[in-house]
Design a protein around this motif. Sequence first.
Motif, mmCIF file in Angstrom:
data_model
loop_
_atom_site.group_PDB
_atom_site.id
_atom_site.type_symbol
_atom_site.label_atom_id
_atom_site.label_comp_id
_atom_site.label_asym_id
_atom_site.label_seq_id
_atom_site.Cartn_x
_atom_site.Cartn_y
_atom_site.Cartn_z
ATOM 1 N N UNK A 46 57.565 42.197 58.953
ATOM 2 C CA UNK A 46 56.961 43.354 58.287
ATOM 3 C C UNK A 46 56.223 42.844 57.053
ATOM 4 N N UNK A 47 54.948 43.150 56.947
ATOM 5 C CA UNK A 47 54.103 42.632 55.880
ATOM 6 C C UNK A 47 53.483 43.767 55.078
ATOM 7 N N UNK A 48 53.164 43.484 53.819
ATOM 8 C CA UNK A 48 52.471 44.444 52.947
ATOM 9 C C UNK A 48 51.015 44.020 52.811
ATOM 10 N N UNK A 49 50.124 44.974 52.839
ATOM 11 C CA UNK A 49 48.709 44.688 52.651
ATOM 12 C C UNK A 49 48.050 45.934 52.064
ATOM 13 N N UNK A 50 47.011 45.727 51.266
ATOM 14 C CA UNK A 50 46.277 46.861 50.708
ATOM 15 C C UNK A 50 46.329 46.910 49.199
ATOM 16 N N UNK A 51 46.009 48.066 48.632
ATOM 17 C CA UNK A 51 45.890 48.166 47.175
ATOM 18 C C UNK A 51 47.234 48.223 46.471
ATOM 19 N N UNK A 52 48.321 48.396 47.208
ATOM 20 C CA UNK A 52 49.637 48.405 46.587
ATOM 21 C C UNK A 52 50.300 47.029 46.615
ATOM 22 N N UNK A 53 49.635 46.061 47.237
ATOM 23 C CA UNK A 53 50.147 44.691 47.306
ATOM 24 C C UNK A 53 49.252 43.783 46.460
ATOM 25 N N UNK A 54 49.729 42.593 46.160
ATOM 26 C CA UNK A 54 48.958 41.625 45.383
ATOM 27 C C UNK A 54 47.639 41.348 46.084
ATOM 28 N N UNK A 55 46.492 41.305 45.437
ATOM 29 C CA UNK A 55 46.259 41.318 44.013
ATOM 30 C C UNK A 55 45.943 42.679 43.414
ATOM 31 N N UNK A 56 46.015 43.767 44.193
ATOM 32 C CA UNK A 56 45.876 45.080 43.576
ATOM 33 C C UNK A 56 44.698 45.884 44.081
ATOM 34 N N UNK A 57 44.152 46.706 43.186
ATOM 35 C CA UNK A 57 43.156 47.696 43.557
ATOM 36 C C UNK A 57 41.738 47.122 43.527
ATOM 37 N N UNK A 58 40.888 47.800 44.234
ATOM 38 C CA UNK A 58 39.476 47.455 44.272
ATOM 39 C C UNK A 58 39.109 46.853 45.619
ATOM 40 N N UNK A 59 37.866 46.973 45.982
ATOM 41 C CA UNK A 59 37.402 46.510 47.288
ATOM 42 C C UNK A 59 37.671 45.023 47.485
ATOM 43 N N UNK A 60 37.297 44.199 46.512
ATOM 44 C CA UNK A 60 37.492 42.756 46.663
ATOM 45 C C UNK A 60 38.970 42.401 46.747
ATOM 46 N N UNK A 61 39.792 43.023 45.923
ATOM 47 C CA UNK A 61 41.221 42.729 45.924
ATOM 48 C C UNK A 61 41.871 43.142 47.240
ATOM 49 N N UNK A 62 41.505 44.299 47.769
ATOM 50 C CA UNK A 62 42.072 44.761 49.030
ATOM 51 C C UNK A 62 41.607 43.858 50.173
ATOM 52 N N UNK A 63 40.344 43.429 50.151
ATOM 53 C CA UNK A 63 39.858 42.499 51.174
ATOM 54 C C UNK A 63 40.625 41.181 51.105
ATOM 55 N N UNK A 64 40.863 40.682 49.888
ATOM 56 C CA UNK A 64 41.628 39.446 49.743
ATOM 57 C C UNK A 64 43.065 39.644 50.218
ATOM 58 N N UNK A 65 43.648 40.809 49.940
ATOM 59 C CA UNK A 65 45.003 41.100 50.398
ATOM 60 C C UNK A 65 45.080 41.020 51.925
ATOM 61 N N UNK A 66 44.087 41.561 52.600
ATOM 62 C CA UNK A 66 44.028 41.488 54.067
ATOM 63 C C UNK A 66 43.865 40.067 54.557
ATOM 64 N N UNK A 67 42.993 39.301 53.899
ATOM 65 C CA UNK A 67 42.795 37.893 54.261
ATOM 66 C C UNK A 67 44.086 37.111 54.065
ATOM 67 N N UNK A 68 44.741 37.299 52.908
ATOM 68 C CA UNK A 68 45.975 36.579 52.603
ATOM 69 C C UNK A 68 47.079 36.958 53.586
ATOM 70 N N UNK A 69 47.161 38.231 53.945
ATOM 71 C CA UNK A 69 48.187 38.676 54.885
ATOM 72 C C UNK A 69 47.930 38.082 56.274
ATOM 73 N N UNK A 70 46.681 38.065 56.677
ATOM 74 C CA UNK A 70 46.332 37.446 57.961
ATOM 75 C C UNK A 70 46.727 35.977 58.000
ATOM 76 N N UNK A 71 46.471 35.280 56.902
ATOM 77 C CA UNK A 71 46.857 33.869 56.815
ATOM 78 C C UNK A 71 48.380 33.729 56.854
ATOM 79 N N UNK A 72 49.088 34.599 56.122
ATOM 80 C CA UNK A 72 50.556 34.539 56.092
ATOM 81 C C UNK A 72 51.134 34.750 57.489
ATOM 82 N N UNK A 73 50.592 35.709 58.236
ATOM 83 C CA UNK A 73 51.054 35.972 59.602
ATOM 84 C C UNK A 73 50.776 34.759 60.481
ATOM 85 N N UNK A 74 49.578 34.184 60.365
ATOM 86 C CA UNK A 74 49.226 33.010 61.168
ATOM 87 C C UNK A 74 50.150 31.830 60.867
#
Length: 93
Positions: free
Chosen positions: A37-65
């Motif tokens: 179970x993973x967290x992704x989005x504006x409530x997870x690191x690094x936080x709010x904003x388009x760039x931060x949410x995109x990075x959160x998705x990228x980081x989560x994808x890497x973590x899952x991989x």
Amino acid sequence: THRRFLARIDGSYGPVPNKRLLGLLSMPFNRTSIQSLYCVGDSAFPGQGLNAVAFSGFACGHRVAVDLGLKPGLPEPIDNAISGLLSEARLKI
């Protein structure tokens, strides 16, 4: 705008803290204490904003991989130690 399109109370966004947060360290990272179970989005690191949410998705994808063994990561003892230290520090905040 935030209130209307995000359906958030008073237009707020991000996690709703029950105490004063001390910077980004207090935000959850992609892993949770529940396996697979993973967290992704504006409530997870690094936080709010388009760039931060995109990075959160990228980081989560890497973590899952990494967790699935599809990408190389840190050696498991080091990765677990770092994750444990960060989790422990967030609990103290």
